[in-house]
Scaffold this motif. Structure first.
Motif, PDB file in Angstrom:
ATOM      1  N   ALA A 458      20.461  -7.525  -4.655  1.00 59.12           N
ATOM      2  CA  ALA A 458      20.574  -8.879  -4.110  1.00 59.12           C
ATOM      3  C   ALA A 458      21.492  -9.732  -4.972  1.00 59.12           C
ATOM      4  N   ASN A 459      21.355  -9.593  -6.288  1.00 55.91           N
ATOM      5  CA  ASN A 459      22.232 -10.351  -7.193  1.00 55.91           C
ATOM      6  C   ASN A 459      23.685  -9.910  -7.091  1.00 55.91           C
ATOM      7  N   MET A 460      23.919  -8.681  -6.638  1.00 55.09           N
ATOM      8  CA  MET A 460      25.287  -8.208  -6.393  1.00 55.09           C
ATOM      9  C   MET A 460      25.834  -8.768  -5.076  1.00 55.09           C
ATOM     10  N   GLY A 461      24.954  -9.359  -4.264  1.00 60.16           N
ATOM     11  CA  GLY A 461      25.356  -9.854  -2.953  1.00 60.16           C
ATOM     12  C   GLY A 461      25.079  -8.879  -1.835  1.00 60.16           C
ATOM     13  N   VAL A 462      24.402  -7.773  -2.147  1.00 59.92           N
ATOM     14  CA  VAL A 462      24.115  -6.736  -1.151  1.00 59.92           C
ATOM     15  C   VAL A 462      22.772  -7.039  -0.483  1.00 59.92           C
ATOM     16  N   PRO A 463      22.716  -7.202   0.847  1.00 57.36           N
ATOM     17  CA  PRO A 463      21.431  -7.406   1.521  1.00 57.36           C
ATOM     18  C   PRO A 463      20.465  -6.277   1.187  1.00 57.36           C
ATOM     19  N   ALA A 464      19.287  -6.655   0.704  1.00 59.42           N
ATOM     20  CA  ALA A 464      18.340  -5.668   0.182  1.00 59.42           C
ATOM     21  C   ALA A 464      16.968  -5.886   0.804  1.00 59.42           C
ATOM     22  N   MET A 465      16.342  -4.803   1.219  1.00 59.40           N
ATOM     23  CA  MET A 465      15.044  -4.858   1.895  1.00 59.40           C
ATOM     24  C   MET A 465      13.969  -4.211   1.031  1.00 59.40           C
ATOM     25  N   TYR A 466      12.838  -4.896   0.921  1.00 62.69           N
ATOM     26  CA  TYR A 466      11.687  -4.370   0.203  1.00 62.69           C
ATOM     27  C   TYR A 466      10.477  -4.573   1.116  1.00 62.69           C
ATOM     28  N   ALA A 467      10.046  -3.525   1.753  1.00 62.79           N
ATOM     29  CA  ALA A 467       8.982  -3.614   2.749  1.00 62.79           C
ATOM     30  C   ALA A 467       8.030  -2.445   2.591  1.00 62.79           C
ATOM     31  N   GLY A 468       6.886  -2.541   3.285  1.00 62.09           N
ATOM     32  CA  GLY A 468       5.951  -1.425   3.269  1.00 62.09           C
ATOM     33  C   GLY A 468       4.516  -1.865   3.430  1.00 62.09           C
ATOM     34  N   GLY A 469       3.723  -1.009   4.029  1.00 56.12           N
ATOM     35  CA  GLY A 469       2.325  -1.319   4.217  1.00 56.12           C
ATOM     36  C   GLY A 469       2.113  -2.380   5.281  1.00 56.12           C
ATOM     37  N   GLY A 470       0.964  -2.968   5.264  1.00 56.63           N
ATOM     38  CA  GLY A 470       0.602  -3.990   6.217  1.00 56.63           C
ATOM     39  C   GLY A 470      -0.857  -4.350   6.009  1.00 56.63           C
ATOM     40  N   SER A 471      -1.371  -5.238   6.836  1.00 56.97           N
ATOM     41  CA  SER A 471      -2.739  -5.718   6.646  1.00 56.97           C
ATOM     42  C   SER A 471      -3.671  -5.390   7.805  1.00 56.97           C
ATOM     43  N   GLU A 472      -3.120  -4.949   8.946  1.00 62.51           N
ATOM     44  CA  GLU A 472      -3.938  -4.708  10.129  1.00 62.51           C
ATOM     45  C   GLU A 472      -4.159  -3.204  10.308  1.00 62.51           C
ATOM     46  N   ALA A 473      -5.348  -2.756   9.966  1.00 67.02           N
ATOM     47  CA  ALA A 473      -5.655  -1.326  10.017  1.00 67.02           C
ATOM     48  C   ALA A 473      -5.533  -0.778  11.428  1.00 67.02           C
ATOM     49  N   PHE A 474      -5.145   0.479  11.516  1.00 65.87           N
ATOM     50  CA  PHE A 474      -4.925   1.130  12.810  1.00 65.87           C
ATOM     51  C   PHE A 474      -6.220   1.267  13.605  1.00 65.87           C
ATOM     52  N   ASP A 475      -7.335   1.508  12.907  1.00 69.20           N
ATOM     53  CA  ASP A 475      -8.629   1.620  13.582  1.00 69.20           C
ATOM     54  C   ASP A 475      -9.732   1.272  12.587  1.00 69.20           C
ATOM     55  N   GLU A 476     -10.974   1.285  13.057  1.00 66.90           N
ATOM     56  CA  GLU A 476     -12.105   0.870  12.223  1.00 66.90           C
ATOM     57  C   GLU A 476     -12.317   1.809  11.041  1.00 66.90           C
ATOM     58  N   GLU A 477     -12.153   3.092  11.277  1.00 63.81           N
ATOM     59  CA  GLU A 477     -12.312   4.055  10.193  1.00 63.81           C
ATOM     60  C   GLU A 477     -11.309   3.789   9.072  1.00 63.81           C
ATOM     61  N   THR A 478     -10.068   3.506   9.447  1.00 62.89           N
ATOM     62  CA  THR A 478      -9.040   3.186   8.453  1.00 62.89           C
ATOM     63  C   THR A 478      -9.378   1.885   7.733  1.00 62.89           C
ATOM     64  N   ALA A 479      -9.894   0.915   8.469  1.00 60.53           N
ATOM     65  CA  ALA A 479     -10.255  -0.375   7.863  1.00 60.53           C
ATOM     66  C   ALA A 479     -11.301  -0.189   6.770  1.00 60.53           C
ATOM     67  N   ASN A 480     -12.290   0.655   7.018  1.00 62.83           N
ATOM     68  CA  ASN A 480     -13.330   0.916   6.019  1.00 62.83           C
ATOM     69  C   ASN A 480     -12.754   1.638   4.811  1.00 62.83           C
ATOM     70  N   TYR A 481     -11.880   2.605   5.074  1.00 61.98           N
ATOM     71  CA  TYR A 481     -11.217   3.318   3.975  1.00 61.98           C
ATOM     72  C   TYR A 481     -10.384   2.357   3.133  1.00 61.98           C
ATOM     73  N   ARG A 482      -9.668   1.450   3.781  1.00 60.69           N
ATOM     74  CA  ARG A 482      -8.812   0.490   3.068  1.00 60.69           C
ATOM     75  C   ARG A 482      -9.617  -0.366   2.104  1.00 60.69           C
ATOM     76  N   LYS A 483     -10.799  -0.773   2.506  1.00 66.90           N
ATOM     77  CA  LYS A 483     -11.640  -1.607   1.642  1.00 66.90           C
ATOM     78  C   LYS A 483     -12.001  -0.854   0.360  1.00 66.90           C
ATOM     79  N   ARG A 484     -12.337   0.420   0.523  1.00 74.21           N
ATOM     80  CA  ARG A 484     -12.721   1.218  -0.648  1.00 74.21           C
ATOM     81  C   ARG A 484     -11.531   1.507  -1.546  1.00 74.21           C
ATOM     82  N   MET A 485     -10.439   1.993  -0.959  1.00 77.54           N
ATOM     83  CA  MET A 485      -9.308   2.456  -1.757  1.00 77.54           C
ATOM     84  C   MET A 485      -8.516   1.306  -2.373  1.00 77.54           C
ATOM     85  N   SER A 486      -8.470   0.158  -1.710  1.00 78.91           N
ATOM     86  CA  SER A 486      -7.709  -0.969  -2.268  1.00 78.91           C
ATOM     87  C   SER A 486      -8.286  -1.416  -3.597  1.00 78.91           C
ATOM     88  N   LEU A 487      -9.598  -1.316  -3.765  1.00 80.53           N
ATOM     89  CA  LEU A 487     -10.224  -1.677  -5.041  1.00 80.53           C
ATOM     90  C   LEU A 487      -9.810  -0.702  -6.137  1.00 80.53           C
TER      91      LEU A 487
END
Length: 541
Positions: A458-487
């Motif tokens: 970015a400091n060179m003037g080159v458009p730079a992207m930093y992305a990944g993950g998200g907050s809305e779990a795909f399903d309930e099972e994933t949501a429960n896993y996310r709570k455990r693993m995020s800790l």
């Protein structure tokens, strides 16, 4: 079950201004679906193994890492990205402060790691401050564009400045103050030491608080102790303050009380406008003894030449390094760095392989850059920006991968520093085809856009992207896993427990890597280059 990517008009315009290509939608889908969780896991297990010792710069772990990357990219048919070499030399100097130090202020000794962490960026065997008067300088910011100068009318020569982490916008949440809750570069510790040095201070101390720093004191203990790497400079960094470091917030409150000040009151005043105040008769003394080692580390760079305009490059970046091994630590001494950033390095290999499945080359070159010494202040990417192998005017865009999503599939995608460039729009188009939406920066107050290797681009003037993950779990099972693993993940940031775990759900990492692949492919086929948005602080130079 593999999800096949829907690509309907790859052979026509992807976005306005796109060129046509003979690469078919089936070709692109082959690359897309070649990205697999078991392959990511295979690479992470190797890179984060005890054998690699935490991948510190200029260590045996570096040699093993570079050999592994060379083997993998050579097998994929990539060419050396730096002439006939896969490597770019990065001259470094390591300074390791003797842990047998105390910081004396107001007649009391404060203990290394428990109360404070001090060091020196000067390439010198011994540096220190003696009876250096303390001055609280608020956020330690001199920002003319925000009409803010905490040093205005203040002479700090020979004195030690004490300051808050982050910037005033975080404290007030006022969207009209700096950038509100989103940290600017003025909030970063690197800037604060740089500015204190420009002001001529003898020492610089940052007060640690978990929320504005975005990490606990344990990260300061581990990240700012042991070997600290920097660049070899002709002036041996003698233009830096003699001593720079951190104190806990509890120590800070005690010092403010001794100075006849109230910490919370001073902190509130510092957020209202440019602010500084003498800390009574308090003075600091500390002696830093350094063990100095000069060495050479390496950035790794590999290229798949483009089919039509090979001199134009899309650069994927990730840092291969971590914190290494601390032989003075009791118990587990290896900082394996599995999440941070063996996952990003593994992801880079997977995306690179995906481009080899196309059958024909994308129009532009795909270059993969694994940088050193990110954990030491983005040194590898800073060096690359100052000595670019590929000139900025031939670098179309940067896609950075740092700590992939280990929390399972999500319905959205987070973008750190959202709103800065057209890269967001290209990502949103690809995400929509995945059935995902762009949800923005998950934690703007942490200043994530200034904390990983895309920042150098970015400091060179080159458009730079930093992305990944998200907050809305795909399903309930994933949501429960996310709570455990995020800790678990949060507690292991820059800790020896950042190791590979069989229970990781890498399906979210696969999602993101498939997106990064698609975004890079789309950019490679467009006639027009991505641009910065008008309100961004970065523009093409």
């Amino acid at each position: 079950m593999k999800r096949y990517f829907s690509l309907t008009l790859i052979t026509t315009a992807i976005l306005a201004g796109c060129a046509t290509t003979s690469i078919t939608s089936d070709d692109v889908a082959k690359g897309y679906n070649s990205i697999q969780a078991d392959e990511i896991a295979k690479h992470v297990k190797v890179l984060a193994s005890d054998e690699f010792g935490g991948r510190a710069p200029s260590s045996e772990g570096e040699k093993l890492t570079l050999n592994y990357l060379t083997k993998e990219f050579t097998a994929l048919g990539f060419e050396p990205g730096n002439g006939d070499s896969f490597f770019q030399e990065v001259p470094l100097v390591s300074l390791e402060a003797d842990s047998d130090m105390v910081l004396n202020i107001g007649g009391k000794d404060y203990q290394y790691k428990k109360d404070m962490v001090m060091g020196s960026s000067r390439i010198s065997a011994q540096e220190g401050i003696e009876n250096s008067e303390l001055v609280f300088v608020g956020y330690g910011v001199n920002a003319p564009e925000y009409n803010w100068n905490d040093y205005e009318g203040l002479d700090v020569k020979g004195k030690t400045v004490v300051m808050l982490v982050n910037d005033p916008g975080f404290a007030t949440k006022d969207p009209n103050l700096f950038t509100g809750d989103a940290m600017t570069y003025y909030g970063r510790w690197t800037y604060k030491y740089e500015e204190a040095s420009r002001q001529g201070a003898a020492g610089a101390i940052i007060i640690h608080e978990t929320a504005p720093a975005s990490y606990p004191w344990s990260v300061v203990e581990n990240s700012w102790s042991g070997e600290q790497f920097g660049f070899v400079k002709d002036n041996n960094n003698m233009d830096r303050v003699a001593v720079e470091g951190w104190v806990t917030v509890d120590v800070a409150k005690e010092l403010f009380t001794k100075a006849g000040l109230d910490f919370d009151t001073a902190k509130a005043e510092a957020a209202k406008g440019a602010y500084h105040v003498d800390m009574g008769d308090l003075a600091a003394t500390v002696n830093v003894k350094n063990t100095i080692k000069k060495s050479v580390s390496y950035n790794f760079i590999a290229t798949l030449p483009g089919g039509k305009t090979p001199d134009e490059h899309i650069i994927y970046s990730a840092h291969w390094d971590h914190l290494g091994t601390d032989k003075n630590r009791k118990g587990d001494q290896i900082y394996n760095g599995a999440h941070d950033n063996a996952t990003g390095t593994a992801g880079m290999i997977e995306v690179a392989e995906a481009f080899t499945k196309l059958g024909k080359r994308p129009d532009r070159s795909m270059t993969f850059l694994a940088v050193t010494a990110e954990e030491q202040g983005l040194l590898g990417s800073k060096y690359y920006a100052a000595n670019p192998v590929i000139p900025a005017n031939k670098t179309v865009a940067n896609i950075n991968m740092d700590s992939l999503n280990l929390l399972g599939k999500v319905k959205d995608i987070s973008v750190v520093g959202i709103g800065k460039s057209q890269m967001d729009e290209i990502l949103a188009t690809a995400a929509k085809e995945q059935g995902r939406t762009v949800s923005g920066d998950p934690k703007p107050s942490s200043g994530g856009y200034y904390r990983s290797d895309h920042f150098a681009f970015a400091n060179m003037g080159v458009p730079a992207m930093y992305a990944g993950g998200g907050s809305e779990a795909f399903d309930e099972e994933t949501a429960n896993y996310r709570k455990r693993m995020s800790l678990v993940l949060r507690g292991c940031y820059h800790q020896p427990c950042d190791r590979y775990r069989d229970e990781w759900d890498l399906s979210g990492a696969v999602q993101d890597l498939q997106l990064f692949y698609k975004v890079g492919f789309d950019i490679s086929q467009q006639t027009q280059w991505p641009t910065w948005n008008e309100n961004s602080e970065f523009q093409r130079k």
